[in-house]
Design an enzyme around this catalytic site. Sequence first.
Site, PDB file in Angstrom:
ATOM      1  N   ASP A   1       8.990  -6.669 -10.398  1.00  0.00           N
ATOM      2  CA  ASP A   1      10.326  -6.895 -10.961  1.00  0.00           C
ATOM      3  C   ASP A   1      10.235  -7.452 -12.390  1.00  0.00           C
ATOM      4  OD1 ASP A   1      13.158  -7.202 -11.029  1.00  0.00           O
ATOM      5  OD2 ASP A   1      13.128  -7.606  -8.871  1.00  0.00           O
TER       6      ASP A   1
ATOM      7  N   ASP B   1      -1.453  -9.585  -1.466  1.00  0.00           N
ATOM      8  CA  ASP B   1      -1.089  -8.237  -1.929  1.00  0.00           C
ATOM      9  C   ASP B   1       0.433  -8.081  -1.983  1.00  0.00           C
ATOM     10  OD1 ASP B   1      -1.014  -5.560  -2.536  1.00  0.00           O
ATOM     11  OD2 ASP B   1      -2.111  -4.896  -0.757  1.00  0.00           O
TER      12      ASP B   1
ATOM     13  N   LYS C   1       2.201  -7.207  -4.620  1.00  0.00           N
ATOM     14  CA  LYS C   1       2.589  -6.113  -5.534  1.00  0.00           C
ATOM     15  C   LYS C   1       3.894  -6.437  -6.270  1.00  0.00           C
ATOM     16  CE  LYS C   1       0.325  -2.308  -3.069  1.00  0.00           C
ATOM     17  NZ  LYS C   1      -0.126  -2.962  -1.817  1.00  0.00           N
TER      18      LYS C   1
HETATM   19  P1  BMP Z   1      -6.066   0.506   5.556  1.00  0.00           P
HETATM   20  O1  BMP Z   1      -7.566   0.464   5.231  1.00  0.00           O
HETATM   21  O2  BMP Z   1      -5.761   0.025   6.929  1.00  0.00           O
HETATM   22  O3  BMP Z   1      -5.426   1.824   5.250  1.00  0.00           O
HETATM   23  O4  BMP Z   1      -5.383  -0.584   4.599  1.00  0.00           O
HETATM   24  C1  BMP Z   1      -5.321  -0.407   3.211  1.00  0.00           C
HETATM   25  C2  BMP Z   1      -4.778  -1.648   2.550  1.00  0.00           C
HETATM   26  O5  BMP Z   1      -4.752  -1.451   1.145  1.00  0.00           O
HETATM   27  C3  BMP Z   1      -3.359  -2.000   2.947  1.00  0.00           C
HETATM   28  O6  BMP Z   1      -3.242  -3.410   2.891  1.00  0.00           O
HETATM   29  C4  BMP Z   1      -2.508  -1.352   1.876  1.00  0.00           C
HETATM   30  O7  BMP Z   1      -1.292  -2.064   1.692  1.00  0.00           O
HETATM   31  C5  BMP Z   1      -3.401  -1.481   0.648  1.00  0.00           C
HETATM   32  N1  BMP Z   1      -3.254  -0.429  -0.389  1.00  0.00           N
HETATM   33  C6  BMP Z   1      -3.513   0.897  -0.134  1.00  0.00           C
HETATM   34  O8  BMP Z   1      -3.847   1.283   0.978  1.00  0.00           O
HETATM   35  N2  BMP Z   1      -3.398   1.818  -1.162  1.00  0.00           N
HETATM   36  C7  BMP Z   1      -3.040   1.469  -2.422  1.00  0.00           C
HETATM   37  O9  BMP Z   1      -2.979   2.329  -3.288  1.00  0.00           O
HETATM   38  C8  BMP Z   1      -2.779   0.118  -2.689  1.00  0.00           C
HETATM   39  C9  BMP Z   1      -2.894  -0.821  -1.664  1.00  0.00           C
HETATM   40  O10 BMP Z   1      -2.659  -2.099  -1.923  1.00  0.00           O
END
Ligand code: BMP
Length: 271
Positions: free
Chosen positions: A111, A106, A108
Amino acid sequence: KVHPLSFEQRLSLIRNKVGRRLLEIMLKKQSNLAVAAVSFVIFNSINLILYEDVTTSEELLSIANEVGPQICILKTHMDIIQDWTESVSEKLVHLAKLHHFLIFEDRKFADIGNTVELQLTGGIFHIAQWADIVNAHIIAGPGTIQALSRSAEHCGILLLAQMSSKGNLAVQEYTQKALEFAQQYEDAVFGFISLGCIGDPNFLYFTPGVKLEGGGDSLGQQYTDPKTVIAIQGSDVAIVGRGIIQSSNRREAASTYRKACWDAYLQRLEE
Ligand code: BMP
């Protein structure tokens, strides 16, 4: 916008081979659950770190092993690991083969193409060597996607079309633009990070911000439960981080989430 097609039917619609491989894994394991190996940090009242998690390679690998049998994807953030070496990626790839899941880094990418190409292949992480899936923001235009597809032909790409966090700017026209970009690069792009289906069954939809209890965190994360995300909003794969990572029994939590997500998919098919 939710379409009625099954994962079997989608297999013939997905142009990218990583996307098709993922669907095959999902069908075989009956799993549309991705686990995010995320870190959480707890600060005390004077802002000193009291507790951290998933910032060592040992912890990352042990999570991969614990939840591996239940998931179709392990989503990593390699740059939060404090002791990353090439052997960590080798061990991850080994676990991915053993438990049949794909690795989604991930990163993202956001650039211009030239920089993205270096970030994907170089540095100390060499993402292109071990990741099956990578993702990109569309903010810099199609050059980002061109760079990713050119220098990592074996990686499938997901575009961020919507986000789960409060106040994010990925809405309306931006989301539509992501769909247009994906349609232009359908051999490389096989899906989206989105809150649900955004209209085209030729792509797969991956939704983060999923937790059985709903709620949020103190930094703007907004959680939705698996049933809403998959059965109602039409997402295909739920991405769960802390809902599983913070559980005292991750194996059991992953199994509970796998079942909840797959049941929600079956429910969508019936409607
Ligand atoms: P969590 O369920 O602990 O909140 O984790 C969510 C995961 O998804 C994290 O790795 C975060 O970087 C990613 N993420 C997100 O939460 N929302 C988005 O819109 C895009 C993401 O990549």
